[in-house]
Design a protein around this motif. Sequence first.
Motif, PDB file in Angstrom:
ATOM      1  N   LEU A 191     -62.507 -16.237  62.601  1.00  0.00           N
ATOM      2  CA  LEU A 191     -61.887 -16.091  61.288  1.00  0.00           C
ATOM      3  C   LEU A 191     -62.202 -17.325  60.466  1.00  0.00           C
ATOM      4  N   SER A 192     -62.441 -17.138  59.192  1.00  0.00           N
ATOM      5  CA  SER A 192     -62.762 -18.282  58.341  1.00  0.00           C
ATOM      6  C   SER A 192     -61.872 -18.369  57.114  1.00  0.00           C
ATOM      7  N   GLN A 193     -60.861 -17.480  57.025  1.00  0.00           N
ATOM      8  CA  GLN A 193     -60.077 -17.422  55.801  1.00  0.00           C
ATOM      9  C   GLN A 193     -58.808 -18.242  55.856  1.00  0.00           C
ATOM     10  N   HIS A 194     -58.691 -19.150  56.842  1.00  0.00           N
ATOM     11  CA  HIS A 194     -57.456 -19.912  56.943  1.00  0.00           C
ATOM     12  C   HIS A 194     -57.258 -20.793  55.723  1.00  0.00           C
ATOM     13  N   GLN A 195     -56.042 -20.857  55.264  1.00  0.00           N
ATOM     14  CA  GLN A 195     -55.650 -21.767  54.187  1.00  0.00           C
ATOM     15  C   GLN A 195     -54.512 -22.622  54.692  1.00  0.00           C
ATOM     16  N   ARG A 196     -54.358 -23.733  54.080  1.00  0.00           N
ATOM     17  CA  ARG A 196     -53.290 -24.648  54.485  1.00  0.00           C
ATOM     18  C   ARG A 196     -51.936 -24.024  54.198  1.00  0.00           C
ATOM     19  N   ALA A 197     -51.069 -23.964  55.239  1.00  0.00           N
ATOM     20  CA  ALA A 197     -49.726 -23.415  55.067  1.00  0.00           C
ATOM     21  C   ALA A 197     -48.830 -24.451  54.419  1.00  0.00           C
ATOM     22  N   ALA A 198     -47.945 -23.995  53.588  1.00  0.00           N
ATOM     23  CA  ALA A 198     -47.060 -24.921  52.875  1.00  0.00           C
ATOM     24  C   ALA A 198     -46.233 -25.720  53.855  1.00  0.00           C
ATOM     25  N   GLY A 199     -46.371 -27.056  53.788  1.00  0.00           N
ATOM     26  CA  GLY A 199     -45.573 -27.936  54.632  1.00  0.00           C
ATOM     27  C   GLY A 199     -46.037 -27.988  56.057  1.00  0.00           C
ATOM     28  N   GLY A 200     -47.036 -27.210  56.447  1.00  0.00           N
ATOM     29  CA  GLY A 200     -47.397 -27.181  57.851  1.00  0.00           C
ATOM     30  C   GLY A 200     -48.810 -27.577  58.134  1.00  0.00           C
ATOM     31  N   GLY A 201     -49.564 -28.033  57.122  1.00  0.00           N
ATOM     32  CA  GLY A 201     -50.934 -28.397  57.365  1.00  0.00           C
ATOM     33  C   GLY A 201     -51.793 -27.151  57.485  1.00  0.00           C
ATOM     34  N   PRO A 202     -53.074 -27.278  57.748  1.00  0.00           N
ATOM     35  CA  PRO A 202     -53.969 -26.138  57.852  1.00  0.00           C
ATOM     36  C   PRO A 202     -53.690 -25.324  59.084  1.00  0.00           C
ATOM     37  N   ALA A 207     -40.901 -15.083  65.649  1.00  0.00           N
ATOM     38  CA  ALA A 207     -41.223 -15.621  64.331  1.00  0.00           C
ATOM     39  C   ALA A 207     -42.538 -16.394  64.362  1.00  0.00           C
ATOM     40  N   ALA A 208     -42.785 -17.120  65.455  1.00  0.00           N
ATOM     41  CA  ALA A 208     -44.032 -17.872  65.573  1.00  0.00           C
ATOM     42  C   ALA A 208     -45.234 -16.926  65.559  1.00  0.00           C
ATOM     43  N   ILE A 209     -45.151 -15.820  66.279  1.00  0.00           N
ATOM     44  CA  ILE A 209     -46.258 -14.862  66.332  1.00  0.00           C
ATOM     45  C   ILE A 209     -46.446 -14.182  64.979  1.00  0.00           C
ATOM     46  N   VAL A 210     -45.341 -13.837  64.320  1.00  0.00           N
ATOM     47  CA  VAL A 210     -45.435 -13.204  62.999  1.00  0.00           C
ATOM     48  C   VAL A 210     -46.137 -14.137  62.017  1.00  0.00           C
ATOM     49  N   ASP A 211     -45.757 -15.407  62.007  1.00  0.00           N
ATOM     50  CA  ASP A 211     -46.379 -16.353  61.086  1.00  0.00           C
ATOM     51  C   ASP A 211     -47.844 -16.603  61.447  1.00  0.00           C
ATOM     52  N   ALA A 212     -48.151 -16.639  62.748  1.00  0.00           N
ATOM     53  CA  ALA A 212     -49.546 -16.839  63.159  1.00  0.00           C
ATOM     54  C   ALA A 212     -50.423 -15.705  62.641  1.00  0.00           C
ATOM     55  N   VAL A 221     -50.440 -31.488  70.100  1.00  0.00           N
ATOM     56  CA  VAL A 221     -49.746 -30.420  69.389  1.00  0.00           C
ATOM     57  C   VAL A 221     -49.010 -30.951  68.167  1.00  0.00           C
ATOM     58  N   SER A 222     -48.292 -32.040  68.323  1.00  0.00           N
ATOM     59  CA  SER A 222     -47.315 -32.445  67.318  1.00  0.00           C
ATOM     60  C   SER A 222     -47.756 -33.596  66.422  1.00  0.00           C
ATOM     61  N   VAL A 223     -48.698 -34.391  66.857  1.00  0.00           N
ATOM     62  CA  VAL A 223     -49.071 -35.589  66.085  1.00  0.00           C
ATOM     63  C   VAL A 223     -50.355 -35.370  65.297  1.00  0.00           C
ATOM     64  N   TYR A 224     -51.376 -34.821  65.942  1.00  0.00           N
ATOM     65  CA  TYR A 224     -52.667 -34.680  65.266  1.00  0.00           C
ATOM     66  C   TYR A 224     -52.835 -33.275  64.702  1.00  0.00           C
ATOM     67  N   HIS A 225     -52.871 -33.169  63.384  1.00  0.00           N
ATOM     68  CA  HIS A 225     -53.117 -31.907  62.699  1.00  0.00           C
ATOM     69  C   HIS A 225     -54.404 -32.059  61.895  1.00  0.00           C
ATOM     70  N   PRO A 226     -55.494 -31.461  62.350  1.00  0.00           N
ATOM     71  CA  PRO A 226     -56.798 -31.691  61.723  1.00  0.00           C
ATOM     72  C   PRO A 226     -56.870 -31.136  60.306  1.00  0.00           C
ATOM     73  N   SER A 227     -57.741 -31.725  59.531  1.00  0.00           N
ATOM     74  CA  SER A 227     -57.970 -31.254  58.168  1.00  0.00           C
ATOM     75  C   SER A 227     -58.830 -29.992  58.201  1.00  0.00           C
ATOM     76  N   CYS A 233     -41.047 -20.787  57.098  1.00  0.00           N
ATOM     77  CA  CYS A 233     -40.822 -22.205  56.787  1.00  0.00           C
ATOM     78  C   CYS A 233     -41.116 -23.105  57.985  1.00  0.00           C
ATOM     79  N   GLY A 234     -41.602 -22.524  59.078  1.00  0.00           N
ATOM     80  CA  GLY A 234     -41.981 -23.339  60.223  1.00  0.00           C
ATOM     81  C   GLY A 234     -43.346 -23.988  60.016  1.00  0.00           C
ATOM     82  N   LYS A 235     -43.651 -24.979  60.827  1.00  0.00           N
ATOM     83  CA  LYS A 235     -44.935 -25.674  60.734  1.00  0.00           C
ATOM     84  C   LYS A 235     -45.931 -24.970  61.649  1.00  0.00           C
ATOM     85  N   ILE A 236     -46.836 -24.233  61.028  1.00  0.00           N
ATOM     86  CA  ILE A 236     -47.748 -23.391  61.795  1.00  0.00           C
ATOM     87  C   ILE A 236     -48.649 -24.204  62.718  1.00  0.00           C
ATOM     88  N   MET A 237     -48.938 -25.459  62.354  1.00  0.00           N
ATOM     89  CA  MET A 237     -49.825 -26.266  63.189  1.00  0.00           C
ATOM     90  C   MET A 237     -49.192 -26.634  64.527  1.00  0.00           C
TER      91      MET A 237
END
Length: 558
Positions: free
Chosen positions: A496-507, A443-448, A331-337, A383-387
């Motif tokens: 879904l294929s429209q994901h974009q990298r969230a600011a500060g949170g990785g893809p 907030a987590a669900i709203v951002d997701a 969850v916290s260490v590996y954030h895939p590209s 401003c949370g890290k979505i990953m």
Amino acid sequence: IRGSMEGEAGAAVQGGSSVLFQHDELDPPDALELKWTEYYKAVCQHVDPVRASPDEVIRRLVDLASSSKDKHSEVVTGLVFGILADPDAIDETHRILCGVERDNGATSIGCVRQLCKEKCVKLLYTTMQHMMMIVDRAATAGGEVAGALVDLIRLVRGGDVSDGNVWASNAVLTLVERQWKCVVADENLITVSFFSFLRLAADHNELKDLQTHELEFCRRLWEHAPKVCARAGRDAVRALQDVARHPAVEQIWRSILSSQGPVSLDELLRIQCPASVLASRLTAHTERQIMFLMKSVRREGCARHQGWFAALHLANPQRDTLICDLIRYVVSVYHPSNRVISSDVIPRYMVIKWLLTCITTNYGAQNAKLALFIDWFTYKRDCGKIMLIEPAVLLIKHAVASDTKIAATLLEFLCLISKEYLPPAAPGQRTLDNDFVCEGIKAAIVDATRLGVISSASAIFLSPDLDARLRARVAELFGLSESRSAAASKSLPGSLSQHQRAAGGGPPAGDAAAQGGAAPGGNGSGGRSDGSGSGTAASSLAAPPTMLSGGGGGRGSG
């Protein structure tokens, strides 16, 4: 040192056996050991004709090592091999090493670190003992050993109470205690030591002396540098919960809960644990192989690889502790590209689903779910890290369609823990309360939804496949409307294929993963129906041990 290569060490390596590593008859000779043996032979051949004092031996080897940087490395490495392979000549060889080495122990410490990282799964315990001796003497001589101490701590496996691993835990703890000045001089080492021995103590409920030794050391670290120990953040809270009733750390726990100490619960829950600290609870070998699963294994072939991983790392009956640490790593260490996310490599949520099916106890299941969801509690919208929340969201989404029992269990856990995780507090003690936790989850669900991890929260979390009472509780928690869920579910896309990298949170991503079916390597239902695994019925969560009230959830320490 003269004549040593004619003894057991040289004969064993030259005969295809090993003096440093576990070795089966059919295994080929280890390439690294062969290379180091050649360096050792060169050293011995150089000094063998010399019938002089040790000082003369040192002088001749210094002349040899001074000819080039590479030659210095070869001579020092050969002497390190002599220390590891020839116990009868340790003191003499180490004296020569100290006289020859010209980089303040960097080369010899580098050899130890190389063994920790590349050969950790094969090391003999006698080799580990001699490695610790090299680090201990280098530290005493003023060498830089902080990195080596972290690597030695990582050799102690979580979820393993075998005799050898218990010995390793005690030996490493004794070493870091003896080198206290080196530990407190490096802030990363303080945090790693504090978090690691808290986690290891949770495995040692049946080994009271060792557990007390570990927790007394953690208490000493906390009293010396509480703010540095607190860098483990919310994962320090998880670790403390398991041992909070032990007298060595009970006062620390109570001061955190009451905000009367140097660090409050509010502060800890808001701090994300550094990746290096979380990784310290996996051996280098385990980390490489879990990364291989998530970077290189395709979904259609993952069952075989998961079985291979489980046979190597999850065979111990006490594996639940390690599984929780693996979930936190995923969850916290590996954030895939984005490239990995758009490929057919096994997504993180499928790895977590499989790990949940490997849990053996209800207590371990609750701790595993806490490891999965704890980042949600203080999540901040926009401003949370979505990953950090993406794997759990996708796991629930796909489980609703393929394995309702897992989805119901996870949602029930969220509903219950959002109301009961934080104990009551006196006025002014804390700014965080369970209402704040609920807001973080919302907030987590709203951002997701906003970032495209899911297209409709109502369609997933209020699915008609879920129990009506659970849907009502989920709707209240997430602030959703059941009246819109049916319409939304009809328009829910398969991927879904429209994901974009969230600011500060990785893809944010990962939703292109395949749906349907239990995770390969599981039992088809995502857990056990007898209440002992991760797929336990929702009612089994009525009193999860992960609540903070009552002075912690010590598994057997209270």
